[in-house]
Motif scaffolding. Structure first.
Motif, PDB file in Angstrom:
ATOM      1  N   ALA A   1     -13.423  -4.008   6.344  1.00 42.22           N
ATOM      2  CA  ALA A   1     -13.810  -3.541   5.015  1.00 42.22           C
ATOM      3  C   ALA A   1     -14.364  -4.720   4.229  1.00 42.22           C
ATOM      4  CB  ALA A   1     -12.614  -2.926   4.279  1.00 42.22           C
TER       5      ALA A   1
ATOM      6  N   ARG B   1      -4.599  -0.859  -6.364  1.00 41.02           N
ATOM      7  CA  ARG B   1      -4.602  -0.505  -4.945  1.00 41.02           C
ATOM      8  C   ARG B   1      -5.679  -1.263  -4.180  1.00 41.02           C
ATOM      9  NH1 ARG B   1      -5.977   5.040  -4.220  1.00 41.02           N
ATOM     10  NH2 ARG B   1      -4.901   5.001  -2.225  1.00 41.02           N
ATOM     11  N   LEU B   2      -6.633  -1.846  -4.932  1.00 41.97           N
ATOM     12  CA  LEU B   2      -7.754  -2.536  -4.300  1.00 41.97           C
ATOM     13  C   LEU B   2      -7.815  -4.015  -4.652  1.00 41.97           C
ATOM     14  CD1 LEU B   2     -10.527   0.155  -4.936  1.00 41.97           C
ATOM     15  CD2 LEU B   2      -9.113  -0.141  -2.890  1.00 41.97           C
TER      16      LEU B   2
ATOM     17  N   ASP C   1       0.286   4.033  -2.755  1.00 41.73           N
ATOM     18  CA  ASP C   1      -0.272   5.301  -2.286  1.00 41.73           C
ATOM     19  C   ASP C   1       0.648   6.471  -2.630  1.00 41.73           C
ATOM     20  OD1 ASP C   1      -2.461   4.028  -1.341  1.00 41.73           O
ATOM     21  OD2 ASP C   1      -2.037   4.315   0.793  1.00 41.73           O
TER      22      ASP C   1
ATOM     23  N   ARG D   1       0.806  -1.213   0.000  1.00 44.35           N
ATOM     24  CA  ARG D   1       0.000   0.000   0.000  1.00 44.35           C
ATOM     25  C   ARG D   1       0.842   1.267   0.000  1.00 44.35           C
ATOM     26  NH1 ARG D   1      -4.304   2.047   4.645  1.00 44.35           N
ATOM     27  NH2 ARG D   1      -4.924   3.935   3.550  1.00 44.35           N
TER      28      ARG D   1
ATOM     29  N   GLU E   1     -13.065  -3.307  -0.935  1.00 43.02           N
ATOM     30  CA  GLU E   1     -13.758  -2.047  -1.173  1.00 43.02           C
ATOM     31  C   GLU E   1     -12.852  -0.875  -0.840  1.00 43.02           C
ATOM     32  OE1 GLU E   1     -18.294  -0.578  -0.435  1.00 43.02           O
ATOM     33  OE2 GLU E   1     -17.227  -1.434   1.274  1.00 43.02           O
ATOM     34  N   THR E   2     -12.065  -1.009   0.202  1.00 41.92           N
ATOM     35  CA  THR E   2     -11.078  -0.017   0.599  1.00 41.92           C
ATOM     36  C   THR E   2     -10.084  -0.692   1.534  1.00 41.92           C
ATOM     37  OG1 THR E   2     -10.713   2.163   1.588  1.00 41.92           O
ATOM     38  CG2 THR E   2     -12.397   0.783   2.581  1.00 41.92           C
TER      39      THR E   2
END
Length: 475
Positions: free
Chosen positions: A175, A143-144, A27, A23, A165-166
């Motif tokens: 999540a 990222r997901l 990110d 991540r 979802e996140t």
């Protein structure tokens, strides 16, 4: 290496942990794409004015490096290995109808940009819950989603994949997540303290994991590299140079006049003539009015007037231009796209300037074209028709060429090389697959041979027996 013989709960926990591990890197790429860069170096004692200049120094070139190749990539058609090159609407492959039903003409662009930005992106193909014969195509950000492969470099489809979802910022926050394997889709809640919580499962009936990866720059070890990450150091260099330019422009880009050997004048009481003092006991100085309409006169002959020259800014501008050229060279982006230095370029010079971009786009099309073909292959499986492993997607021609030169070259190919004229229609810039279909219908309707055959059939056909139709005896 993929993990096999594991339960769905174990796979969900493993996939979520790998998403968390990657991540920070993803990110950071996302943050730079949105213009939230690491600020340029400023002293710890910097004032608010310096901090404001640091914010204004951010010059985000990275989105342009992604948009430039993605704007030259658009899937515009689909052709099976058998059948005519230009199908009529009745003969349109079911896979292409699924493409149109899912509005992929517009939705393909975010997939391309995510793949170029991060190095990979994903698309899922599932059945519509309300209509099992209708495929649903959805793009997913890396990222997901995490996908696990037996051979990451060679396998077309993963063994399993986890989509969330996140990714929660805090530990213990749950999540929604979906785990895909070769038979089922599993619903989970991940991120909780007790591990993933299983909610439900349903068979998808695909026979394979319905997740397709788009990796335009993958190596033999399965590692992916996007366009943005290698350019971040150069982007930081540009920001630092722009900040130095703004500081020099703000504080040193003008001449400073100096006076030495002249005592200042003080304010005096108009009645007594005594010097006036401020609240701190210091004499009140009359400021010198120095502008273009005034002369400075000093009573002391030893007074000297001089000036300090402004800081030249040309070096900063040259450094910014050099860093921008480095961005262009390493990302294979034409320099005039970044610098705006195109002046009276001929068609040949423009094609030469964009040759590196054309080669990069061709490479991306080869890779991502295979991925889109696999997506449509899965769509055929959902619809229930026989998939065509040799079918191919058709990319829209977006190269910068003169329309007159293109038509002239296509006409010569038809006349000199005996290439069928109908085969050249799709190569005309700006012509879509729908245009080709309509032209084929118009040509068939206006075919002289067909009109002559219809006329001959009408002449040979016997005239109707009017008396019999009217009910007469015919005698």
């Amino acid at each position: 290496m993929a993990v096999t013989n594991s339960s769905p709960v174990e796979l969900a926990e493993l996939g979520f942990s790998r998403l968390r591990a990657d991540r920070e890197r993803l990110d950071r790429i996302d943050r730079y794409m949105r213009g939230e860069h690491d600020g340029p170096y400023i002293p710890r004692s910097a004032t608010e004015e310096y901090k404001l200049l640091a914010k204004r120094a951010i010059s985000n070139w990275l989105p342009l490096l992604v948009k430039t190749p993605s704007q030259a990539m658009a899937v515009d058609g689909y052709r099976r290995s058998a059948g005519p090159d230009e199908a009529t609407p009745e003969e349109t492959p079911v896979e292409w109808r699924a493409w149109q039903d899912n509005r992929m003409d517009a939705r393909q662009t975010p997939v391309h940009r995510a793949a170029l930005t991060y190095g990979q992106a994903f698309a899922t193909v599932l059945r519509d819950p309300t209509d099992p014969a209708r495929p649903v195509i959805r793009g997913v950000s890396p990222r997901l989603m995490h996908a696990s492969y037996e051979d990451p470099a060679a396998d077309a489809l993963p063994l399993w994949a986890l989509q969330v979802e996140t990714v929660p910022d805090a530990e213990g926050v749950e999540a929604r997540a979906w785990l895909y394997d070769a038979t089922h889709v599993y619903d989970f809640l991940v991120g909780g303290k007790g591990g993933p919580r299983f909610l439900a499962s349903r068979p998808h009936g695909m026979g394979v994991c319905p997740v397709v990866r788009f990796a335009p720059d993958i190596d033999l070890e399965g590692r992916v590299t996007g366009v943005v990450e290698p350019m971040i150091p150069i982007q930081d260099r540009v920001n630092q140079t722009v900040f130095d330019l703004l500081v020099s422009q703000t504080f040193g880009s003008f001449k400073v006049r100096t006076i030495s050997g002249m005592a200042p004048e003080f304010r005096r009481d108009p009645e007594t003539g005594e010097i006036l003092y401020d609240a701190n006991g210091r004499p009140q100085v009359i400021p010198i009015q120095a502008d273009a309409s005034r002369f400075l006169v000093a009573p002391d002959a030893d007074t000297k007037f001089s000036q300090l020259d402004e800081t030249p800014l040309s070096g900063f501008l040259d450094a910014i231009e050099l860093a921008t050229k480095h961005l262009a060279a390493l990302s294979q982006t034409p320099p005039h796209y970044l610098l705006g230095s195109m002046v009276n370029l001929s068609a040949e010079a423009l094609a030469a300037a964009e040759s590196a971009l054309s080669r990069a786009v061709d490479e991306y099309k080869h890779s991502m074209g295979e991925s889109w073909e696999l997506v449509l292959f899965l769509c055929a499986t959902v619809v229930g028709t026989e998939p065509d492993a040799r079918a191919e997607v058709l990319w829209k021609d977006a190269e910068s060429r003169s329309l007159a030169q293109t038509v002239d070259a296509l006409g010569k190919a038809v006349q000199m090389l005996q290439v069928p004229a109908r085969a050249m229609w799709s190569r005309i810039p700006g012509v879509t697959a729908r245009d080709v279909e309509e032209w084929a219908q118009i040509q068939e309707a206006d075919d002289p041979g067909l009109r002559m055959a219809d006329a001959m059939a009408s002449a040979v056909a016997p005239a109707p027996d009017t008396e019999r139709l009217a009910g007469g005896s015919g005698e």
